[in-house]
Write a protein that holds these residues in place. Sequence first.
Motif, PDB file in Angstrom:
ATOM      1  N   ASP A   1       0.839  -1.203   0.000  1.00  0.00           N
ATOM      2  CA  ASP A   1       0.000   0.000   0.000  1.00  0.00           C
ATOM      3  C   ASP A   1       0.874   1.252   0.000  1.00  0.00           C
ATOM      4  N   MET A   2       1.911   1.254   0.841  1.00  0.00           N
ATOM      5  CA  MET A   2       2.849   2.373   0.872  1.00  0.00           C
ATOM      6  C   MET A   2       3.523   2.562  -0.487  1.00  0.00           C
ATOM      7  N   PHE A   3       3.895   1.467  -1.097  1.00  0.00           N
ATOM      8  CA  PHE A   3       4.649   1.532  -2.338  1.00  0.00           C
ATOM      9  C   PHE A   3       3.799   2.029  -3.509  1.00  0.00           C
ATOM     10  N   PHE A   4       2.564   1.559  -3.575  1.00  0.00           N
ATOM     11  CA  PHE A   4       1.732   1.884  -4.730  1.00  0.00           C
ATOM     12  C   PHE A   4       0.777   3.062  -4.518  1.00  0.00           C
ATOM     13  N   ASN A   5       0.422   3.339  -3.267  1.00  0.00           N
ATOM     14  CA  ASN A   5      -0.677   4.271  -3.031  1.00  0.00           C
ATOM     15  C   ASN A   5      -0.338   5.467  -2.146  1.00  0.00           C
ATOM     16  N   SER A   6       0.940   5.773  -1.963  1.00  0.00           N
ATOM     17  CA  SER A   6       1.298   6.945  -1.173  1.00  0.00           C
ATOM     18  C   SER A   6       0.771   8.207  -1.857  1.00  0.00           C
ATOM     19  N   VAL A   7       0.285   9.149  -1.039  1.00  0.00           N
ATOM     20  CA  VAL A   7      -0.385  10.337  -1.589  1.00  0.00           C
ATOM     21  C   VAL A   7       0.542  11.542  -1.719  1.00  0.00           C
ATOM     22  N   PHE A   8       1.669  11.550  -1.015  1.00  0.00           N
ATOM     23  CA  PHE A   8       2.603  12.669  -1.065  1.00  0.00           C
ATOM     24  C   PHE A   8       1.890  13.995  -0.799  1.00  0.00           C
ATOM     25  N   ASP A   9       1.209  14.017   0.331  1.00  0.00           N
ATOM     26  CA  ASP A   9       0.431  15.190   0.726  1.00  0.00           C
ATOM     27  C   ASP A   9       1.321  16.431   0.824  1.00  0.00           C
ATOM     28  N   LYS A  10       0.843  17.555   0.297  1.00  0.00           N
ATOM     29  CA  LYS A  10       1.651  18.775   0.247  1.00  0.00           C
ATOM     30  C   LYS A  10       2.036  19.260   1.642  1.00  0.00           C
ATOM     31  N   GLU A  11       1.097  19.198   2.579  1.00  0.00           N
ATOM     32  CA  GLU A  11       1.407  19.634   3.934  1.00  0.00           C
ATOM     33  C   GLU A  11       2.436  18.708   4.582  1.00  0.00           C
ATOM     34  N   ALA A  12       2.299  17.402   4.326  1.00  0.00           N
ATOM     35  CA  ALA A  12       3.247  16.435   4.872  1.00  0.00           C
ATOM     36  C   ALA A  12       4.639  16.638   4.272  1.00  0.00           C
ATOM     37  N   ILE A  13       4.700  17.032   3.020  1.00  0.00           N
ATOM     38  CA  ILE A  13       5.984  17.294   2.373  1.00  0.00           C
ATOM     39  C   ILE A  13       6.720  18.423   3.092  1.00  0.00           C
ATOM     40  N   GLU A  14       6.011  19.508   3.371  1.00  0.00           N
ATOM     41  CA  GLU A  14       6.641  20.650   4.041  1.00  0.00           C
ATOM     42  C   GLU A  14       7.078  20.281   5.458  1.00  0.00           C
ATOM     43  N   LYS A  15       6.295  19.476   6.134  1.00  0.00           N
ATOM     44  CA  LYS A  15       6.651  19.049   7.486  1.00  0.00           C
ATOM     45  C   LYS A  15       7.882  18.147   7.455  1.00  0.00           C
ATOM     46  N   GLU A  16       7.942  17.262   6.471  1.00  0.00           N
ATOM     47  CA  GLU A  16       9.066  16.327   6.409  1.00  0.00           C
ATOM     48  C   GLU A  16      10.371  17.020   6.040  1.00  0.00           C
ATOM     49  N   LYS A  17      10.275  18.135   5.345  1.00  0.00           N
ATOM     50  CA  LYS A  17      11.485  18.907   5.066  1.00  0.00           C
ATOM     51  C   LYS A  17      12.174  19.296   6.370  1.00  0.00           C
ATOM     52  N   ARG A  18      11.388  19.704   7.357  1.00  0.00           N
ATOM     53  CA  ARG A  18      11.963  20.116   8.636  1.00  0.00           C
ATOM     54  C   ARG A  18      12.604  18.919   9.349  1.00  0.00           C
ATOM     55  N   VAL A  19      11.973  17.753   9.213  1.00  0.00           N
ATOM     56  CA  VAL A  19      12.533  16.541   9.822  1.00  0.00           C
ATOM     57  C   VAL A  19      13.898  16.225   9.219  1.00  0.00           C
ATOM     58  N   ILE A  20      14.009  16.349   7.904  1.00  0.00           N
ATOM     59  CA  ILE A  20      15.267  16.028   7.239  1.00  0.00           C
ATOM     60  C   ILE A  20      16.328  17.088   7.527  1.00  0.00           C
ATOM     61  N   TYR A  21      15.919  18.316   7.715  1.00  0.00           N
ATOM     62  CA  TYR A  21      16.886  19.343   8.139  1.00  0.00           C
ATOM     63  C   TYR A  21      17.517  18.947   9.467  1.00  0.00           C
ATOM     64  N   GLU A  22      16.713  18.358  10.353  1.00  0.00           N
ATOM     65  CA  GLU A  22      17.243  17.908  11.643  1.00  0.00           C
ATOM     66  C   GLU A  22      18.170  16.706  11.471  1.00  0.00           C
ATOM     67  N   GLU A  23      17.835  15.845  10.514  1.00  0.00           N
ATOM     68  CA  GLU A  23      18.719  14.709  10.219  1.00  0.00           C
ATOM     69  C   GLU A  23      20.063  15.211   9.690  1.00  0.00           C
ATOM     70  N   MET A  24      20.011  16.242   8.852  1.00  0.00           N
ATOM     71  CA  MET A  24      21.244  16.860   8.358  1.00  0.00           C
ATOM     72  C   MET A  24      22.061  17.445   9.501  1.00  0.00           C
ATOM     73  N   ALA A  25      21.378  18.132  10.416  1.00  0.00           N
ATOM     74  CA  ALA A  25      22.064  18.747  11.552  1.00  0.00           C
ATOM     75  C   ALA A  25      22.743  17.691  12.406  1.00  0.00           C
ATOM     76  N   MET A  26      22.095  16.539  12.551  1.00  0.00           N
ATOM     77  CA  MET A  26      22.675  15.438  13.315  1.00  0.00           C
ATOM     78  C   MET A  26      23.977  14.965  12.664  1.00  0.00           C
ATOM     79  N   ASP A  27      23.970  14.840  11.343  1.00  0.00           N
ATOM     80  CA  ASP A  27      25.188  14.443  10.633  1.00  0.00           C
ATOM     81  C   ASP A  27      26.267  15.523  10.731  1.00  0.00           C
TER      82      ASP A  27
END
Length: 402
Positions: free
Chosen positions: A103-129
């Motif tokens: 279901d994740m592989f074929f039917n992910s919706v890539f919600d616009k709001e979720a995209i913007e939120k996940e950007k912040r999560v990855i910025y934190e992952e970058m900061a950790m590195d």
Amino acid sequence: MEQIVCPNGVKIVTEKINTTRAVSIGIFVRAGSRYEQAHENGMTHFIEHMLFKGTTTRTAQQISQTIDRIGGELNAYTSRDHTCYHVTVLDTHAEQGLAVLSDMFFNSVFDKEAIEKEKRVIYEEMAMDEDTPEEYLADHFYQDLYANHPLGRPILGTKATIENFTQAAILQYVKKYYVPEHIVVSLAGNISDTLIEQVRLLFGAFSGETQLDSVAPVFCVGDYVYEKSVEQAHFTLAYEASKRGTEESYALLVLDTIIGGTTSSRLFQTVREQLGLAYQIYSTTSLYEDIGTWLVYVATNESEFPLAKAKVQEVIQEIYHNGVTLEEVKDAITHLQGSFVLGMESAESHMTRNGELLLHGLTVRTVDEALVRIGEVTVEEVNTLAKKMFSTSVATGVIMPI
């Protein structure tokens, strides 16, 4: 172990292990940071995150809860040349695990709001590195080692590229790379014929076609220095090595083990045990379809750095001039065989190994066959490789405390 090629090009590899109650399923995609355009850097890893953020029938929380409630593990990883989404569950929950993963592989919706939120999560992952000197050095060193090639770019991307990711760009990337010819589904554990048939029906029915756009990188020798506020000097040294899948790569495994792959290795015994210059020192390999790298990493006090660097180079030159011994080769082979078998004690490890090998067009050997091949490495092969590899120019990178 069996392989199935679906009419649309998806490959399925299965390994039935009746001594476990676990079932592990992995979807491997030939999409990684080395295939990204400059403006797409980090897109592969970003999509890996987004597949957990909701589908047309499940929210992100429902995806997690479904697997958590049955005691399973759902995860993913992105490398420079592929991505993997995987789930491990009890055999009684295998169909449920497959349902969520597909279901994740074929039917992910890539919600616009979720995209913007996940950007912040990855910025934190970058900061950790950024806060981890070893990771910081690796990222910057790779950019210089493979200059002007996607293989050298950071897997996470940069803030500049990620901030411009949009839903449309993500969907276009998925359409380009998440196609049948780029996909392997690997199953291992107490799997049933019914489960295999469900996988075949799910993944053998979609379409799409594209060609990977990638040229071979050039290994750029040089001495690269980086500045960062750290307590130690962090040093890495690299030689160009065998590419993945060559017969020479087995000798490279043995050579790597002898030089810095264990606590009894030459580097560990010399730099840490005899001289007390470092807590962490090791060697490792990174092999790709068109190039390979063998490198050493050591962290030490700034005042001891010149001596530690010299000792690392002395160990390498000693092997270049005089080779390794038959006893060292035998011990390294025994170590590799033992660690390999112990590392294959889980269904997930079988799933991962089989999936990666098949995705990259390599021979999927059984554990016993792999043990035999490792055992065939000779001292002559190892010394020939050492002579060849260490006669080439070296690349070095170092972080010096500011």
